[in-house]
Each structure stands twice: as C-alpha cells, then as structure tokens.
Design a protein around this motif. Structure first.
Motif, PDB file in Angstrom:
ATOM      1  N   SER A 190      59.911   6.452  21.427  1.00  0.00           N
ATOM      2  CA  SER A 190      58.125   6.857  20.129  1.00  0.00           C
ATOM      3  C   SER A 190      57.032   6.677  21.096  1.00  0.00           C
ATOM      4  O   SER A 190      56.318   8.217  20.494  1.00  0.00           O
TER       5      SER A 190
ATOM      6  N   PHE B 149      57.156  11.091  21.375  1.00  0.00           N
ATOM      7  CA  PHE B 149      56.563  11.291  19.492  1.00  0.00           C
ATOM      8  C   PHE B 149      55.705  10.414  19.298  1.00  0.00           C
ATOM      9  O   PHE B 149      54.433  10.745  18.241  1.00  0.00           O
TER      10      PHE B 149
ATOM     11  N   ARG C  18      54.417   8.015  16.561  1.00  0.00           N
ATOM     12  CA  ARG C  18      55.518   8.155  15.997  1.00  0.00           C
ATOM     13  C   ARG C  18      57.235   7.455  15.779  1.00  0.00           C
ATOM     14  O   ARG C  18      57.617   7.738  16.404  1.00  0.00           O
TER      15      ARG C  18
ATOM     16  N   THR D  29      60.827   7.375  14.198  1.00  0.00           N
ATOM     17  CA  THR D  29      61.495   8.217  14.259  1.00  0.00           C
ATOM     18  C   THR D  29      62.426   7.434  13.636  1.00  0.00           C
ATOM     19  O   THR D  29      62.306   5.890  14.236  1.00  0.00           O
ATOM     20  N   ALA D  30      63.480   8.237  13.305  1.00  0.00           N
ATOM     21  CA  ALA D  30      64.600   7.607  13.117  1.00  0.00           C
ATOM     22  C   ALA D  30      65.780   7.384  14.645  1.00  0.00           C
ATOM     23  O   ALA D  30      66.590   6.270  14.363  1.00  0.00           O
TER      24      ALA D  30
ATOM     25  N   GLU E 141      64.903   5.757  18.553  1.00  0.00           N
ATOM     26  CA  GLU E 141      64.600   4.474  19.023  1.00  0.00           C
ATOM     27  C   GLU E 141      64.508   3.886  20.688  1.00  0.00           C
ATOM     28  O   GLU E 141      65.835   3.923  19.855  1.00  0.00           O
TER      29      GLU E 141
END
Length: 349
Positions: free
Chosen positions: A159, A163, A166, A168-169, A171
C-alpha cells in the motif's frame, strides 16, 4: 549454455521482441548470484539458526520441524524464489536476498507466496473448492538486503510503496533485514557479502578475490564453519557467476552496439529522403540558406532522438535482467541519475 536469437534479425527488432517477451533474453542464471545464500540455508543446521534469529521466542523448534518450500526453477524464466520453508503447519516463511534495492521485491514475493500455497495445498491434499475452510500456515515475508544503500524502513508494504498509502484489496508486508552487526546467522551472511564485494573491488572478479574473502571471514569468525567446510563450492559458485556475468556483459555490449549503430543508418536514409522531398517542394533553385539550416537542424535532432530511444531500450533490457544501475550507466556512458529517471526509480542515496 545456449543463447538463442533469431538470425539476421535487426537489433532494434530484437530489442522490441525482448521487451515484450523476456524469455528471449539470454539468461545469466540469476539464481547463481544468490546460490551461496541458498547453499548455506539448504543445510538445516543453518536454517534452524536462521529461524531462531527470526523467532528467538520459539526455543522448541528442531531441524525436523523445518520443511523446505523453496520454488525451484524448472523452465527458463519460471517462477522461483531464493528461500522458502515451513515450520510444521503453523508458519510459512519466504526470504529473498538482493544486493540492488528495489521495492518490486514485494510484487515478486506475492507471486512466490501464491505459488508456494498452491504447492502446500497440493501436498496436503486440500481442495479450494471444498466448503470447509482450508488450513493456511501464517505467511511471513523477509528481504535480506546486502547493498550499500541505507534503508531506513523496518518494513515495506504494498500500500505504501505502490498505492500512496491507500488500502486496497491487495496488501503485503515485508520485513527488511540488513544485519545488525551482531553474530546471528543473517548478520554473518551480510558481513560475508560485504567482505566479498570489497575483495572483488580489489582483485577483480577472480577466484583470488573470493579466496581472500573466505580467508578473511574465517579469521573473523564469519560463517567460519560453513566456509571452511564448503570453501571449494563457494569459490566455484562465484567463478560460475563471474563467467556468466562476462557472457551477459559481452552479449549486452554487442546488442547495444547493434541498437545504437543500426538506427543511425536507417534514420539517416529516411531523413535524407524526407529532406530531399522537402527541398524539392521548396524548389532546389530557390531554397534559402535559412531553410537549409532549419532542415539540417531538424535532421540532427531527429537522429539524436532515435539514438536516445535506442539507448532507453537497451537500459530496459539490461535492468530487466537484473544488471545494476551503475553498470548500465557505465555501459552507456550515461549519468546514473539519467538511467534512474528512465527507469522511474527513486534516486540512489
């Protein structure tokens, strides 16, 4: 070792093919670079020391509790990792060793962990289509970093690195191990690689460099027992690495020359033709000095852009096969910062 390339294929086309199909890259057997790491921990005596360094609280673990789960390479470019092992059915540990820092190790580890779980489910005869939840050993990811860059993070996460923090689905969380100047097995391995690198800088990529490194380490009680017992094998491992690196360097240098030279000829012909057409349109009798200078400048700029594009293609080829940035910069006679910018890497500290 056989390296297969299509005969008479233009260098630029070779580069394009390699960028889209990595299997066409001559393989320098990347696993050899980490084979001392693997050779060391294939011995359960040292694997147990490794596990106890990671989990000093588990005093009851024995060598019999450790089950190797390292993914072995069968096909060229097949997925394979440096070290994986299971502690009974409760813990699954994957470790990667790298001397050039890249957070992409997180992505590769995700691929490794999925494949390792597939192997575990197959061996334990568990079905993912069963209504009953499958048993999964708890995963742990580690990277043993032996390079010169200062890494100030204890953990890296998918993440944060990819990202911008953020959630997310997907990790992943990996612990960074750099050795703590202690005498645990990880610190000794890191110390050995540092001594080896120093001797290579001093004596070049020779057997003498590795022999000197082994002598220094045994005197300083760094992997002493292992190096005394496996001295010949360790020297042979590095000798193989040196030979394969030289083959790769020769190949890359040859390909780079082809890529750099070929576009010049092709571009010159094409631009010359375009120049002639433009001059014809403006009429050869009345073409002004300013027009000729402008066309000449545009021609030089286009040739320069073509050459830079070819250099960038070479950079991606070399980096994809794990050639360090400083070596790429040396080959292309470019500033390392330029190479890092082309690759989208963070500046080296």
């Amino acid at each position: 070792m056989n390296y297969t390339l299509r005969d008479q294929t233009p260098a630029k086309e070779k580069a394009a093919d390699i960028l889209t199909d990595p299997r066409q890259i001559p393989k320098a057997n990347r696993e050899v670079k980490d084979s001392v790491f693997r050779d060391l921990f294939l011995d359960k005596k040292y694997l147990l020391l490794l596990y106890r360094t990671l989990h000093p609280e588990d005093e009851n673990c024995t060598e019999d509790d450790l089950i190797c789960m390292t993914l072995e390479q069968i096909l060229v470019r097949d997925i394979h990792n440096d070290l994986g092992f299971r502690v009974g059915d409760k813990l699954l540990v994957l470790l990667e060793a790298q001397s050039t820092w890249s957070v992409n190790i997180l992505v590769r580890s995700l691929m490794y962990i999925v494949r390792t779980y597939q192997e575990y489910f197959r061996e334990s005869e568990q079905s993912l289509f069963s209504t009953k939840p499958v048993h999964m050993p708890v995963p742990e990811l580690y990277v043993v970093y032996t390079g010169d860059k200062v890494i100030d993070k204890e953990f890296i996460t998918l993440s944060e690195e990819f990202f911008n923090g953020r959630l997310t689905a997907l990790e992943a969380r990996m612990k960074v191990l750099t050795g703590d100047e202690g005498h645990d097995i990880i610190s000794q391995y890191v110390a050995f690689t540092q001594v080896a690198n120093e001797q290579i800088r001093k004596y070049g990529r020779t057997r003498q460099a590795i022999t000197e490194a082994i002598n220094i380490c045994t005197k300083q009680d760094i992997l002493q027992e292992y190096l005394e017992r496996r001295k010949r094998e360790v020297v042979d491992i590095y000798a193989t690495l040196f030979d394969q690196d030289q083959v790769m360097e020769d190949y890359i240098a040859s390909l780079r020359r082809e890529i750099r030279e070929e576009p010049i000829e092709e571009t010159t012909k094409r631009v010359s033709k375009e120049t002639a057409e433009r001059v014809s349109k403006e009429t050869a009798e009345r073409v002004s000095k300013e027009t000729a200078e402008r066309v000449s400048k545009e021609t030089a700029e286009r040739v320069s852009k073509e050459n830079e594009k070819a250099s960038m293609e070479t950079v991606f080829i070399m980096y994809q096969d794990n050639v360090p940035v400083h070596k790429i910069a040396g080959y292309l006679r470019k500033d390392p910062k330029t190479i890092e910018a082309w690759l989208g890497l963070d500046p080296q500290e």
